[in-house]
Design an enzyme around this catalytic site. Structure first.
Site, mmCIF file in Angstrom:
data_model
loop_
_atom_site.group_PDB
_atom_site.id
_atom_site.type_symbol
_atom_site.label_atom_id
_atom_site.label_comp_id
_atom_site.label_asym_id
_atom_site.label_seq_id
_atom_site.Cartn_x
_atom_site.Cartn_y
_atom_site.Cartn_z
ATOM 1 N N LYS A 51 0.842 -1.206 0.000
ATOM 2 C CA LYS A 51 0.000 0.000 0.000
ATOM 3 C C LYS A 51 0.875 1.252 0.000
ATOM 4 O O LYS A 51 0.610 2.210 -0.741
ATOM 5 C CB LYS A 51 -0.936 0.002 1.222
ATOM 6 C CG LYS A 51 -2.049 -1.045 1.127
ATOM 7 C CD LYS A 51 -2.828 -1.235 2.440
ATOM 8 C CE LYS A 51 -3.856 -2.353 2.299
ATOM 9 N NZ LYS A 51 -4.581 -2.656 3.561
ATOM 10 N N GLN A 95 -4.508 -1.486 9.892
ATOM 11 C CA GLN A 95 -4.460 -2.814 9.285
ATOM 12 C C GLN A 95 -5.012 -3.868 10.260
ATOM 13 O O GLN A 95 -4.634 -3.905 11.426
ATOM 14 C CB GLN A 95 -3.017 -3.162 8.880
ATOM 15 C CG GLN A 95 -2.872 -4.445 8.083
ATOM 16 C CD GLN A 95 -3.529 -4.400 6.694
ATOM 17 O OE1 GLN A 95 -3.687 -3.332 6.106
ATOM 18 N NE2 GLN A 95 -3.914 -5.550 6.183
ATOM 19 N N ASP A 118 -10.892 2.941 4.428
ATOM 20 C CA ASP A 118 -11.224 1.509 4.334
ATOM 21 C C ASP A 118 -12.744 1.305 4.266
ATOM 22 O O ASP A 118 -13.207 0.227 3.894
ATOM 23 C CB ASP A 118 -10.712 0.767 5.573
ATOM 24 C CG ASP A 118 -9.445 -0.033 5.292
ATOM 25 O OD1 ASP A 118 -9.220 -0.399 4.133
ATOM 26 O OD2 ASP A 118 -8.705 -0.302 6.266
HETATM 27 N N1 GUN Z 1 -6.912 -6.833 6.536
HETATM 28 C C1 GUN Z 1 -7.280 -7.559 5.462
HETATM 29 N N2 GUN Z 1 -7.810 -6.766 4.514
HETATM 30 C C2 GUN Z 1 -7.779 -5.508 5.007
HETATM 31 C C3 GUN Z 1 -8.174 -4.254 4.487
HETATM 32 O O1 GUN Z 1 -8.701 -4.102 3.381
HETATM 33 N N3 GUN Z 1 -7.957 -3.187 5.297
HETATM 34 C C4 GUN Z 1 -7.406 -3.305 6.517
HETATM 35 N N4 GUN Z 1 -7.229 -2.204 7.252
HETATM 36 N N5 GUN Z 1 -7.025 -4.454 7.038
HETATM 37 C C5 GUN Z 1 -7.202 -5.551 6.274
#
Ligand code: GUN
Length: 289
Positions: A51, A95, A118
């Site tokens: 990311k 995350q 998100d």
């Molecule tokens: N863990 C697995 N997928 C995601 C996501 O799209 N965002 C976040 N913050 N954590 C994750």
């Protein structure tokens, strides 16, 4: 036909890169995304790293905040409040999963919905469900974009979603049923208590697998010409691979791809789209706030 998420995500990133360059040329600050990573989980480190690299590629500012796995809930909440108040930050993600001693719900509720790129905060989820302006969670948003950009017909089709997670299954089931270019489907949401799943998937025009069970969907479970979207990304031990594992989707790709009209590969399908749509949401945050 293969729905190439790698190629499509690159196209979206190029579009974002051009928008950012034009912002900068007008003397405006570029979008700024922060990611909070608690602990050292291998998969989470990979995702967050990817990311941050993507942010740099499109010209965003990015900040990675790494915190010890034994951080207290109160200290983490303190960090969240700081991010909410930081005027130089457009959006951020925490995350998941978080360590067991931290209440995930409490953390997600503390995120300012205006910075919740998100789309996990109930305010965004509710707004999305009511078809109001909202941050849509990146994975479902990416699936919708892929269907749209490949002109995959969805109107009036029967879509079976397998899996009801808050991050993928539930939101994509809502989006597929809504009015819109890649919506207007008739949706069935299947889960662990669903009876005779194969009877459902065999009637489906579109199947979205978000289960986390490697190679679960077999060719004899689908009809000829079905559209197959594979959201699975499970690490399976493989001693022949340098990493010691390979990534497997929820679909037996070899056999299912022979019968499908459109199919997403793993890797290179939904995964890269998720990152592109997180960038898209961050750009929207910059524009909306
Ligand atoms: N863990 C697995 N997928 C995601 C996501 O799209 N965002 C976040 N913050 N954590 C994750």
């Amino acid at each position: 036909m293969v729905l190439d998420g790698k190629k499509t995500s690159n196209e979206i990133k190029e579009e974002i890169k051009i928008t950012v360059a034009s912002m900068k040329s007008r003397g405006q600050r570029p979008p700024h995304l922060a990611a909070v990573l608690v602990g050292n989980d291998g998969a989470s480190l990979t995702y967050v790293g990817s990311k941050v690299r993507s942010c740099e590629y499109v010209g965003f500012d990015s900040t990675l905040i790494r915190l010890e796995s034994n951080i207290t809930e109160d200290d983490l909440l303190q960090h969240i409040r700081g991010l909410n108040e930081d005027d130089n930050l457009d959006g951020y993600i925490v995350q998941l999963p978080l360590p067991k001693h931290i209440n995930e719900e409490k953390i997600l509720l503390a995120i300012d919905p205006k910075k919740d790129v998100d789309g996990f905060h109930p305010a965004n989820f509710g707004r999305m469900t009511l078809e109001l302006k909202a941050f849509i969670p990146a994975t479902p948003f990416g699936i919708m974009q892929l269907l749209e950009r490949y002109n995959v017909p969805t109107k009036g089709k029967h879509c079976v979603v397998v899996g009801r997670s808050h991050i993928v299954g539930r939101p994509i089931s809502i989006l597929m049923s809504q009015k819109g270019i890649s919506g207007n489907a008739t949706v069935t949401l299947a889960h662990s208590h669903t009876k005779n799943l194969e009877d459902l998937t065999r009637t489906a025009d579109i199947i979205i697998m978000a289960l986390g069970m490697p190679e679960f969907l077999k060719a004899n479970m689908i009809k000829e010409g079905a559209v197959i979207i594979d959201v699975g990304i499970t690490r399976v031990q493989d001693n022949n691979n340098a990493k010691g594992y390979i990534i497997k989707g929820d679909v037996s790709y070899e056999e299912v791809s022979k019968k499908a009209s459109f199919i997403t590969p793993v890797p290179g399908g939904v995964g890269p789209m998720t990152i592109a749509m997180l960038l898209k949401n961050t750009l929207l945050a910059r524009e909306w706030n």
